[in-house]
Write a protein that holds these residues in place. Sequence first.
Motif, PDB file in Angstrom:
ATOM      1  N   VAL A 196       0.855  -1.229   0.031  1.00  0.00           N
ATOM      2  CA  VAL A 196      -0.111  -0.010  -0.145  1.00  0.00           C
ATOM      3  C   VAL A 196       0.876   1.165   0.031  1.00  0.00           C
ATOM      4  O   VAL A 196       0.874   2.278  -0.546  1.00  0.00           O
ATOM      5  CB  VAL A 196      -0.842  -0.047   1.273  1.00  0.00           C
ATOM      6  N   ALA A 197       2.023   1.156   0.604  1.00  0.00           N
ATOM      7  CA  ALA A 197       2.912   2.433   0.832  1.00  0.00           C
ATOM      8  C   ALA A 197       3.380   2.663  -0.632  1.00  0.00           C
ATOM      9  O   ALA A 197       3.550   3.636  -1.152  1.00  0.00           O
ATOM     10  CB  ALA A 197       3.771   2.006   1.682  1.00  0.00           C
ATOM     11  N   ASP A 198       3.934   1.652  -1.241  1.00  0.00           N
ATOM     12  CA  ASP A 198       4.690   1.396  -2.312  1.00  0.00           C
ATOM     13  C   ASP A 198       3.482   2.023  -3.714  1.00  0.00           C
ATOM     14  O   ASP A 198       3.865   3.002  -4.356  1.00  0.00           O
ATOM     15  CB  ASP A 198       4.820   0.132  -2.888  1.00  0.00           C
ATOM     16  N   LEU A 199       2.185   1.853  -3.521  1.00  0.00           N
ATOM     17  CA  LEU A 199       1.267   2.275  -4.121  1.00  0.00           C
ATOM     18  C   LEU A 199       0.864   3.784  -4.031  1.00  0.00           C
ATOM     19  O   LEU A 199       0.663   4.269  -5.112  1.00  0.00           O
ATOM     20  CB  LEU A 199       0.047   1.412  -4.200  1.00  0.00           C
ATOM     21  N   ASP A 200       0.925   4.146  -2.743  1.00  0.00           N
ATOM     22  CA  ASP A 200       0.744   5.594  -2.325  1.00  0.00           C
ATOM     23  C   ASP A 200       1.636   6.578  -3.250  1.00  0.00           C
ATOM     24  O   ASP A 200       1.511   7.515  -3.692  1.00  0.00           O
ATOM     25  CB  ASP A 200       0.797   5.712  -0.867  1.00  0.00           C
ATOM     26  N   GLN A 201       3.145   5.875  -2.916  1.00  0.00           N
ATOM     27  CA  GLN A 201       4.199   6.554  -3.761  1.00  0.00           C
ATOM     28  C   GLN A 201       4.054   6.774  -5.370  1.00  0.00           C
ATOM     29  O   GLN A 201       4.026   7.889  -5.868  1.00  0.00           O
ATOM     30  CB  GLN A 201       5.563   6.067  -3.368  1.00  0.00           C
ATOM     31  N   GLN A 202       3.674   5.708  -5.667  1.00  0.00           N
ATOM     32  CA  GLN A 202       3.435   5.459  -7.201  1.00  0.00           C
ATOM     33  C   GLN A 202       2.186   6.638  -7.540  1.00  0.00           C
ATOM     34  O   GLN A 202       2.511   7.155  -8.644  1.00  0.00           O
ATOM     35  CB  GLN A 202       3.020   4.041  -7.909  1.00  0.00           C
ATOM     36  N   ARG A 203       1.173   6.510  -6.686  1.00  0.00           N
ATOM     37  CA  ARG A 203       0.205   7.526  -7.213  1.00  0.00           C
ATOM     38  C   ARG A 203       0.597   8.785  -6.932  1.00  0.00           C
ATOM     39  O   ARG A 203       0.115   9.719  -7.906  1.00  0.00           O
ATOM     40  CB  ARG A 203      -1.337   7.311  -6.403  1.00  0.00           C
ATOM     41  N   GLU A 204       1.250   9.113  -5.964  1.00  0.00           N
ATOM     42  CA  GLU A 204       1.806  10.409  -5.977  1.00  0.00           C
ATOM     43  C   GLU A 204       2.836  10.915  -6.976  1.00  0.00           C
ATOM     44  O   GLU A 204       2.757  12.018  -7.551  1.00  0.00           O
ATOM     45  CB  GLU A 204       2.650  10.665  -4.804  1.00  0.00           C
ATOM     46  N   ARG A 205       3.757   9.930  -7.603  1.00  0.00           N
ATOM     47  CA  ARG A 205       4.340  10.307  -8.721  1.00  0.00           C
ATOM     48  C   ARG A 205       3.396  10.588  -9.944  1.00  0.00           C
ATOM     49  O   ARG A 205       4.114  11.198 -10.718  1.00  0.00           O
ATOM     50  CB  ARG A 205       5.249   8.856  -9.016  1.00  0.00           C
ATOM     51  N   TRP A 206       2.474   9.755 -10.157  1.00  0.00           N
ATOM     52  CA  TRP A 206       1.596   9.913 -11.343  1.00  0.00           C
ATOM     53  C   TRP A 206       0.685  11.263 -11.298  1.00  0.00           C
ATOM     54  O   TRP A 206       0.070  11.800 -12.126  1.00  0.00           O
ATOM     55  CB  TRP A 206       0.475   8.896 -11.531  1.00  0.00           C
ATOM     56  N   GLN A 207       0.821  11.977  -9.863  1.00  0.00           N
ATOM     57  CA  GLN A 207      -0.079  13.152  -9.788  1.00  0.00           C
ATOM     58  C   GLN A 207       1.023  14.251 -10.556  1.00  0.00           C
ATOM     59  O   GLN A 207       0.560  15.528 -10.985  1.00  0.00           O
ATOM     60  CB  GLN A 207      -0.362  13.459  -8.364  1.00  0.00           C
ATOM     61  N   ASP A 208       2.299  14.084 -10.708  1.00  0.00           N
ATOM     62  CA  ASP A 208       3.272  14.956 -11.324  1.00  0.00           C
ATOM     63  C   ASP A 208       3.290  15.124 -12.606  1.00  0.00           C
ATOM     64  O   ASP A 208       3.441  14.098 -13.228  1.00  0.00           O
ATOM     65  CB  ASP A 208       4.533  14.569 -10.749  1.00  0.00           C
ATOM     66  N   PRO A 209       2.848  16.362 -13.242  1.00  0.00           N
ATOM     67  CA  PRO A 209       2.746  16.302 -14.662  1.00  0.00           C
ATOM     68  C   PRO A 209       4.065  16.020 -15.321  1.00  0.00           C
ATOM     69  O   PRO A 209       4.225  15.496 -16.598  1.00  0.00           O
ATOM     70  CB  PRO A 209       2.489  17.564 -14.948  1.00  0.00           C
ATOM     71  N   VAL A 210       5.243  16.301 -14.580  1.00  0.00           N
ATOM     72  CA  VAL A 210       6.541  16.200 -15.481  1.00  0.00           C
ATOM     73  C   VAL A 210       6.870  14.473 -15.608  1.00  0.00           C
ATOM     74  O   VAL A 210       7.343  14.179 -16.488  1.00  0.00           O
ATOM     75  CB  VAL A 210       7.717  16.827 -14.557  1.00  0.00           C
ATOM     76  N   TYR A 211       6.434  13.682 -14.480  1.00  0.00           N
ATOM     77  CA  TYR A 211       6.518  12.358 -14.441  1.00  0.00           C
ATOM     78  C   TYR A 211       5.541  11.808 -15.595  1.00  0.00           C
ATOM     79  O   TYR A 211       6.053  10.843 -16.209  1.00  0.00           O
ATOM     80  CB  TYR A 211       6.149  11.694 -12.980  1.00  0.00           C
ATOM     81  N   VAL A 212       4.296  12.387 -15.629  1.00  0.00           N
ATOM     82  CA  VAL A 212       3.565  11.848 -16.571  1.00  0.00           C
ATOM     83  C   VAL A 212       4.277  12.063 -18.246  1.00  0.00           C
ATOM     84  O   VAL A 212       4.061  10.995 -19.015  1.00  0.00           O
ATOM     85  CB  VAL A 212       1.977  12.518 -16.587  1.00  0.00           C
TER      86      VAL A 212
END
Length: 156
Positions: free
Chosen positions: A67-83
């Motif tokens: 769950v912690a890993d998925l939360d970090q991944q979700r936060e990364r996908w919120q960043d437009p630069v990462y997308v």
Amino acid sequence: MSIGLDDRPKGASSTAQSQRTSGRTLVLVGSLVAVAVMLALPVRSWLAQKAQLAELEGQIQAAQLRVADLDQQRERWQDPVYVAEQARLRLNLVQPGEMGLIVLDPHREPDVAQPDDGATETWYERLWESAQRPARQEAPGPGESTDVSGTPTDEP
């Protein structure tokens, strides 16, 4: 005449006392065995439940890490630069005005084998030839062709 405790013969009193002691010991040992038998099943169940609890706690910890890993991944996908970076890497997208290039591996084997003899034969020509050949006859090898009767002939 009165008989006191001291009037008994010495051998008789020690035998009676040892029989009485062994009887008490027998009752004590029997009751301890009964208690041990009665406690064996609950203790065994308790140990099994304790092992199961430890296993479930391990599963909970693994799930919490996931769950912690998925939360970090979700936060990364919120960043437009990462997308944008992932779109470039995964989908080969480019920004307007940029030129996208795909580099092919020069050492990679081709997916489809090319015929070496230079004769390009279409699928319908192969189908027509297979329909003209008798069912029991083997296909002609390289450099061979079939005549009207279906027998192979060598052509140079």
